[in-house]
Write a protein that holds these residues in place. Structure first.
Motif, PDB file in Angstrom:
ATOM      1  N   SER A  43      75.207 -52.644  -2.392  1.00  0.00           N
ATOM      2  CA  SER A  43      74.076 -52.510  -1.473  1.00  0.00           C
ATOM      3  C   SER A  43      72.793 -52.989  -2.136  1.00  0.00           C
ATOM      4  N   ALA A  44      72.756 -52.939  -3.478  1.00  0.00           N
ATOM      5  CA  ALA A  44      71.588 -53.400  -4.214  1.00  0.00           C
ATOM      6  C   ALA A  44      71.988 -53.832  -5.615  1.00  0.00           C
ATOM      7  N   VAL A  45      71.264 -54.818  -6.120  1.00  0.00           N
ATOM      8  CA  VAL A  45      71.318 -55.184  -7.533  1.00  0.00           C
ATOM      9  C   VAL A  45      69.976 -54.771  -8.095  1.00  0.00           C
ATOM     10  N   LEU A  46      69.997 -53.947  -9.128  1.00  0.00           N
ATOM     11  CA  LEU A  46      68.801 -53.361  -9.709  1.00  0.00           C
ATOM     12  C   LEU A  46      68.627 -53.914 -11.120  1.00  0.00           C
ATOM     13  N   LEU A  47      67.536 -54.623 -11.360  1.00  0.00           N
ATOM     14  CA  LEU A  47      67.320 -55.269 -12.650  1.00  0.00           C
ATOM     15  C   LEU A  47      66.184 -54.597 -13.397  1.00  0.00           C
ATOM     16  N   MET A  48      66.468 -54.237 -14.643  1.00  0.00           N
ATOM     17  CA  MET A  48      65.463 -53.606 -15.500  1.00  0.00           C
ATOM     18  C   MET A  48      65.539 -54.197 -16.896  1.00  0.00           C
ATOM     19  N   ASN A  49      64.547 -53.867 -17.706  1.00  0.00           N
ATOM     20  CA  ASN A  49      64.437 -54.318 -19.077  1.00  0.00           C
ATOM     21  C   ASN A  49      64.691 -55.817 -19.133  1.00  0.00           C
ATOM     22  N   GLY A  81      58.992 -54.074 -11.828  1.00  0.00           N
ATOM     23  CA  GLY A  81      57.705 -54.733 -12.022  1.00  0.00           C
ATOM     24  C   GLY A  81      57.145 -54.549 -13.415  1.00  0.00           C
ATOM     25  N   THR A  82      57.294 -53.366 -13.992  1.00  0.00           N
ATOM     26  CA  THR A  82      56.822 -53.113 -15.358  1.00  0.00           C
ATOM     27  C   THR A  82      57.555 -54.026 -16.332  1.00  0.00           C
ATOM     28  N   GLY A  96      64.724 -61.998  -4.792  1.00  0.00           N
ATOM     29  CA  GLY A  96      64.498 -60.576  -4.603  1.00  0.00           C
ATOM     30  C   GLY A  96      63.039 -60.183  -4.617  1.00  0.00           C
ATOM     31  N   GLU A  97      62.849 -58.879  -4.859  1.00  0.00           N
ATOM     32  CA  GLU A  97      61.517 -58.288  -4.777  1.00  0.00           C
ATOM     33  C   GLU A  97      61.134 -57.583  -6.064  1.00  0.00           C
ATOM     34  N   VAL A  98      59.840 -57.524  -6.298  1.00  0.00           N
ATOM     35  CA  VAL A  98      59.307 -56.706  -7.383  1.00  0.00           C
ATOM     36  C   VAL A  98      59.362 -55.260  -6.916  1.00  0.00           C
ATOM     37  N   SER A  99      59.867 -54.382  -7.764  1.00  0.00           N
ATOM     38  CA  SER A  99      60.020 -52.985  -7.388  1.00  0.00           C
ATOM     39  C   SER A  99      59.474 -52.088  -8.497  1.00  0.00           C
TER      40      SER A  99
END
Length: 117
Positions: A43-49, A81-82, A96-99
Motif C-alpha cells: 500500500s506504501a513504500v516508505l523511504l528513510m535515511n 523530508g528530514t 512520490g511525495e515528501v513526507s
C-alpha cells in the motif's frame, strides 16, 4: 493488473544487506523491480535515511521506474523530508511525495505487516 495489498515496504538504506555496496545497490534495484512486478503491491513504500537517495539519484533510473510503476498502480511512495534535507536531495526527488515521521509511522501502524529492506 496488480492490486494494492495491506502491507508496506520500508526502505531505510540505499542498498540491501551488508557487504559490497555495489552489490547491495543492485539488490535494491532488483528487489523493488520484483515488488513492482508482483500481483499484490504494497500500500506504501516508505523511504528513510539513505533510502531516500535511491529515489533521488538521477543515475538510478531502475529504482525510479519501479517506484513509478507502483505509484501509478495506487501505491503511495513517501520519502522522509528530514532525510531528503540531510542528504541535500529534496529537489531531486523523482517519484512520490515528501513526507514526515508522523505520516510514515501512521502507515506502518495501519499495515498488517511491514517488510523492511
Amino acid at each position: 493488473m496488480a492490486t494494492v495489498g495491506d502491507y508496506v515496504l520500508f526502505v531505510g538504506k540505499d542498498h540491501v544487506g551488508e557487504g559490497d555496496s555495489v552489490l547491495g545497490a543492485n539488490l535494491l534495484k532488483m528487489a523493488l523491480n520484483a515488488f513492482a512486478d508482483a500481483d499484490e503491491l504494497p500500500s506504501a513504500v516508505l523511504l528513510m535515511n539513505s533510502g531516500v537517495k535511491a529515489v533521488a539519484d538521477p543515475e538510478n533510473d531502475d529504482v525510479a521506474a519501479s517506484l513509478g510503476r507502483m505509484a501509478e498502480a495506487g501505491c503511495e511512495v513517501l520519502s522522509c523530508g528530514t532525510c531528503l534535507d540531510f542528504y541535500g536531495v529534496k529537489d531531486a526527488l523523482r517519484v512520490g511525495e515528501v513526507s514526515n515521521m508522523v505520516a510514515i509511522m501512521e502507515r506502518m501502524r495501519a499495515a498488517s505487516k511491514v517488510i523492511a529492506l
